[in-house]
Design a protein around this motif. Sequence first.
Motif, PDB file in Angstrom:
ATOM      1  N   MET A   1       6.409  11.673  -0.569  1.00 36.86           N
ATOM      2  CA  MET A   1       5.407  10.848   0.106  1.00 36.86           C
ATOM      3  C   MET A   1       4.016  11.465  -0.045  1.00 36.86           C
ATOM      4  SD  MET A   1       7.640   9.917   3.475  1.00 36.86           S
ATOM      5  CE  MET A   1       6.544   8.734   4.237  1.00 36.86           C
TER       6      MET A   1
ATOM      7  N   ILE B   1       6.407  12.721  10.182  1.00 34.22           N
ATOM      8  CA  ILE B   1       7.270  11.797   9.462  1.00 34.22           C
ATOM      9  C   ILE B   1       8.499  11.480  10.307  1.00 34.22           C
ATOM     10  CG2 ILE B   1       8.623  11.403   7.357  1.00 34.22           C
ATOM     11  CD1 ILE B   1       5.619  11.695   6.838  1.00 34.22           C
TER      12      ILE B   1
ATOM     13  N   SER C   1       0.942   4.032   0.522  1.00 28.25           N
ATOM     14  CA  SER C   1       0.029   4.799   1.362  1.00 28.25           C
ATOM     15  C   SER C   1      -1.203   3.958   1.654  1.00 28.25           C
ATOM     16  CB  SER C   1      -0.369   6.082   0.630  1.00 28.25           C
ATOM     17  OG  SER C   1      -1.291   6.830   1.376  1.00 28.25           O
TER      18      SER C   1
ATOM     19  N   LYS D   1      -1.501   6.603   6.259  1.00 26.52           N
ATOM     20  CA  LYS D   1      -0.250   6.090   6.812  1.00 26.52           C
ATOM     21  C   LYS D   1       0.647   5.826   5.603  1.00 26.52           C
ATOM     22  CE  LYS D   1       0.444   1.833   8.335  1.00 26.52           C
ATOM     23  NZ  LYS D   1       0.317   0.604   9.110  1.00 26.52           N
TER      24      LYS D   1
ATOM     25  N   THR E   1       4.595   5.015   3.897  1.00 25.73           N
ATOM     26  CA  THR E   1       5.925   4.434   4.111  1.00 25.73           C
ATOM     27  C   THR E   1       6.732   4.560   2.831  1.00 25.73           C
ATOM     28  OG1 THR E   1       4.977   2.812   5.634  1.00 25.73           O
ATOM     29  CG2 THR E   1       7.166   2.341   4.793  1.00 25.73           C
TER      30      THR E   1
ATOM     31  N   LYS F   1      10.225   3.083   1.032  1.00 25.15           N
ATOM     32  CA  LYS F   1      11.243   2.040   1.112  1.00 25.15           C
ATOM     33  C   LYS F   1      12.236   2.167  -0.037  1.00 25.15           C
ATOM     34  CE  LYS F   1       8.240  -1.329   3.365  1.00 25.15           C
ATOM     35  NZ  LYS F   1       7.677  -2.692   3.302  1.00 25.15           N
TER      36      LYS F   1
ATOM     37  N   ILE G   1      12.883   0.340   5.216  1.00 30.20           N
ATOM     38  CA  ILE G   1      12.072   1.535   5.438  1.00 30.20           C
ATOM     39  C   ILE G   1      13.001   2.734   5.606  1.00 30.20           C
ATOM     40  CG2 ILE G   1      10.413   2.685   6.949  1.00 30.20           C
ATOM     41  CD1 ILE G   1       9.281  -0.087   7.623  1.00 30.20           C
TER      42      ILE G   1
ATOM     43  N   CYS H   1      11.630   6.137   5.548  1.00 26.93           N
ATOM     44  CA  CYS H   1      10.862   7.052   6.381  1.00 26.93           C
ATOM     45  C   CYS H   1       9.417   6.576   6.392  1.00 26.93           C
ATOM     46  CB  CYS H   1      10.990   8.510   5.942  1.00 26.93           C
ATOM     47  SG  CYS H   1      10.879   8.839   4.189  1.00 26.93           S
ATOM     48  N   LYS H   2       8.709   6.999   7.427  1.00 31.44           N
ATOM     49  CA  LYS H   2       7.321   6.581   7.571  1.00 31.44           C
ATOM     50  C   LYS H   2       6.594   7.590   8.434  1.00 31.44           C
ATOM     51  CE  LYS H   2       8.266   3.708  11.590  1.00 31.44           C
ATOM     52  NZ  LYS H   2       8.108   2.387  12.207  1.00 31.44           N
TER      53      LYS H   2
END
Length: 148
Positions: free
Chosen positions: A62, A93, A109, A122, A124, A126, A132, A134-135
């Motif tokens: 991420m 996270i 992002s 922010k 995410t 998928k 989803i 993780c975010k």
Amino acid sequence: MTATEILARMPYGKDFLFVDEILKFDENGITGTYLFKRDLVFYESHFENNPVTPGVILTETMAQIGLVCFGIYLLKDQEANTKPAFAMTSNSIEFLKPVYPGDKVWVTSEKTYFRFNKLSCKVTMKNSIGEILCKGTIAGMLIRHGNG
């Protein structure tokens, strides 16, 4: 700047690069993908006989797409022809679903803050059916080498 140029400026070697492609980007955000290949070395020992991708690797993926690739794009005029270094300064996270060997992920992002070379987003992650995984939020700073 093109997606290929962004990837060429990533400051990671092939064994620690968790970005396969950049799909879209602009001044407000970026989206990219990564396929977690079944032969990645950490799968041998992370839950033997039931491998799952470690949360630290998901966070790194991420950060590489959502912070470093995006930061390279945002700093395209300031850092031309260099491989800038970024330091993650904070992250929060939430892990919602596991990522297994062979899974392809999409990371999106959205910029929440960019000033004085500090970027907060922010982010995410998928899976292929849009769930989803993780975010959260990730922030970091550009580190200048030499006189910078």
